[in-house]
Write an enzyme that holds these catalytic residues in place. Structure first.
Site, PDB file in Angstrom:
ATOM      1  N   HIS A   1      -7.085   4.353   6.786  1.00  0.00           N
ATOM      2  CA  HIS A   1      -6.411   4.081   5.742  1.00  0.00           C
ATOM      3  C   HIS A   1      -5.629   5.400   5.094  1.00  0.00           C
ATOM      4  CE1 HIS A   1      -4.888   1.463   2.686  1.00  0.00           C
ATOM      5  NE2 HIS A   1      -5.425   2.224   1.618  1.00  0.00           N
TER       6      HIS A   1
ATOM      7  N   SER B   1       0.902  -1.342  -0.012  1.00  0.00           N
ATOM      8  CA  SER B   1       0.141   0.147  -0.013  1.00  0.00           C
ATOM      9  C   SER B   1       0.796   1.350  -0.333  1.00  0.00           C
ATOM     10  CB  SER B   1      -0.892   0.067   1.357  1.00  0.00           C
ATOM     11  OG  SER B   1      -1.740  -1.072   1.233  1.00  0.00           O
TER      12      SER B   1
ATOM     13  N   TYR C   1      -8.710 -10.373   2.264  1.00  0.00           N
ATOM     14  CA  TYR C   1      -9.922 -10.057   2.781  1.00  0.00           C
ATOM     15  C   TYR C   1     -10.747  -9.272   1.691  1.00  0.00           C
ATOM     16  CZ  TYR C   1      -7.355  -5.484   2.318  1.00  0.00           C
ATOM     17  OH  TYR C   1      -6.508  -4.348   1.888  1.00  0.00           O
ATOM     18  N   GLU C   2     -10.474  -9.082   0.576  1.00  0.00           N
ATOM     19  CA  GLU C   2     -11.043  -8.784  -0.596  1.00  0.00           C
ATOM     20  C   GLU C   2     -11.857 -10.013  -1.135  1.00  0.00           C
ATOM     21  OE1 GLU C   2      -8.789  -6.096  -3.636  1.00  0.00           O
ATOM     22  OE2 GLU C   2      -7.235  -7.229  -2.372  1.00  0.00           O
TER      23      GLU C   2
ATOM     24  N   HIS D   1      -5.823  -9.386  -1.544  1.00  0.00           N
ATOM     25  CA  HIS D   1      -5.779  -9.535  -0.406  1.00  0.00           C
ATOM     26  C   HIS D   1      -6.931 -10.742  -0.171  1.00  0.00           C
ATOM     27  CE1 HIS D   1      -4.100  -5.426  -0.657  1.00  0.00           C
ATOM     28  NE2 HIS D   1      -3.305  -5.843   0.530  1.00  0.00           N
TER      29      HIS D   1
ATOM     30  N   MET E   1      -1.868  -7.198   6.943  1.00  0.00           N
ATOM     31  CA  MET E   1      -2.874  -7.962   6.325  1.00  0.00           C
ATOM     32  C   MET E   1      -2.558  -8.461   5.102  1.00  0.00           C
ATOM     33  SD  MET E   1      -6.097  -5.271   6.988  1.00  0.00           S
ATOM     34  CE  MET E   1      -6.127  -4.349   8.317  1.00  0.00           C
ATOM     35  N   SER E   2      -1.367  -8.766   4.803  1.00  0.00           N
ATOM     36  CA  SER E   2      -0.743  -9.622   3.682  1.00  0.00           C
ATOM     37  C   SER E   2       0.428 -10.138   3.778  1.00  0.00           C
ATOM     38  CB  SER E   2      -0.590  -8.355   2.572  1.00  0.00           C
ATOM     39  OG  SER E   2       0.421  -7.524   2.867  1.00  0.00           O
TER      40      SER E   2
ATOM     41  N   ALA F   1       2.824  -2.288   4.224  1.00  0.00           N
ATOM     42  CA  ALA F   1       2.408  -1.292   4.934  1.00  0.00           C
ATOM     43  C   ALA F   1       2.154  -1.923   6.196  1.00  0.00           C
ATOM     44  CB  ALA F   1       1.419  -0.088   4.792  1.00  0.00           C
TER      45      ALA F   1
ATOM     46  N   ASN G   1       1.841   3.382  10.946  1.00  0.00           N
ATOM     47  CA  ASN G   1       1.178   3.826  11.939  1.00  0.00           C
ATOM     48  C   ASN G   1       1.600   2.836  13.140  1.00  0.00           C
ATOM     49  OD1 ASN G   1      -0.836   1.915  10.122  1.00  0.00           O
ATOM     50  ND2 ASN G   1      -1.364   1.600  12.426  1.00  0.00           N
TER      51      ASN G   1
ATOM     52  N   HIS H   1      -3.129   0.523  -4.672  1.00  0.00           N
ATOM     53  CA  HIS H   1      -2.666  -0.569  -5.258  1.00  0.00           C
ATOM     54  C   HIS H   1      -3.144  -0.435  -6.822  1.00  0.00           C
ATOM     55  CE1 HIS H   1      -1.835  -3.271  -1.637  1.00  0.00           C
ATOM     56  NE2 HIS H   1      -2.287  -2.175  -1.255  1.00  0.00           N
TER      57      HIS H   1
END
Length: 271
Positions: free
Chosen positions: A246, A29, A84-85, A82, A210-211, A112, A234, A60
């Site tokens: 985000h 990201s 989650y997609e 991802h 998350m990746s 990220a 963050n 992306h």
């Protein structure tokens, strides 16, 4: 992942390329600008590749970009897709298997991530030396094809020690100040709760995202050496007592992009 699908996807990508890549780079990201530095660029949209999903996340671009970087043949994923997609976990392995068939021997995976280690600050870069799979799923579940890799791949050196040493050398030599630590994957798409982050710290996580983990597992499965780099965009939930979003991820990625580019470019030069 079915070999027939991998071959179909590979054949399409190969037909659009005019060089054999030796290094693959997955850009997370907000980190996609590195692809702009490639010379003799060829762009292949994910949506045009058989069996490939498209990326739906801001930051992306959703395309392969091949070309030369420091005189070396490189193929980049400018953005990823991802779990989650809604993508099946095994599908996340497809780009890695495509790259392996194209000739990639070494892979730089970037992301990220939220900082769990309280000594980190947003804008830090972290060399990944290990990971924890808290997605509770795995891209290798299902029938295994021995032509791709062994049924039970060894993950004890998932992040190649020689590549880690190169990254450390570059970090020191160019004043990058990269940290080192363990990346913990959760599924998302929601950010973690403060209690989950306290748990992750107890378990040994230094950064959370998350990746990355599915791609690394696939790379190890098919014999590619991996270097992982997290951009700490963050601090994770509960550390600074502020809401997460985000926008902050993208803003911090943009702030650190020049340092990130310098880091990766000089690593590639030494690979």
């Amino acid at each position: 992942m079915e070999l027939t699908k991998i071959v179909e996807s590979y054949n399409y990508v190969k037909s659009k390329m005019n060089q054999v890549p030796e290094i693959g780079i997955i850009l997370g990201s907000g980190l996609g600008e590195l692809a702009d530095l490639l010379e003799e660029k060829i762009i292949i949209k994910y949506g045009d590749v058989p069996n490939m999903p498209t990326s739906t996340v801001k930051g992306h671009a959703g395309q392969f970009v091949s070309g030369k970087l420091h005189g070396k043949n490189v193929i980049m994923m400018q953005g990823r897709f991802h779990y989650y997609e809604g993508n099946p976990m095994e599908l996340l392995s497809l780009p890695v298997y495509i790259m392996e068939k194209l000739g990639v021997k070494k892979l730089i995976v970037t992301n990220a991530a939220g900082g769990i280690n309280t000594s980190f600050v947003p804008g830090d870069l972290m060399i990944i030396n290990d990971h924890i799979n808290f997605a509770f799923n795995n891209p290798l579940i299902g029938t295994n094809d021995e032509e791709i890799g062994t049924r039970f791949p060894d993950m004890s050196n998932a992040y190649d020690k020689d590549l880690i040493n190169i990254a450390k050398e570059v970090s020191k030599g160019y004043g990058i100040g990269a940290k080192e630590g363990v990346y913990l994957m959760m599924t998302g798409p929601n950010y973690e709760t403060p209690a989950e982050i306290r748990m992750a710290r107890i378990l040994g996580g230094d950064a959370v995202g998350m990746s990355t983990v599915p791609e690394v597992i696939a790379a190890v499965h098919c014999g590619i050496k991996v270097l992982g780099i997290s951009c700490i965009t963050n601090m994770a939930a509960g550390i600074l007592d502020k809401p997460l979003n985000h926008i902050e991820v993208m803003e911090t990625s943009n702030m650190v992009k020049d340092k990130f580019k310098k880091f990766v470019i000089n690593i590639v030069a030494k690979m």
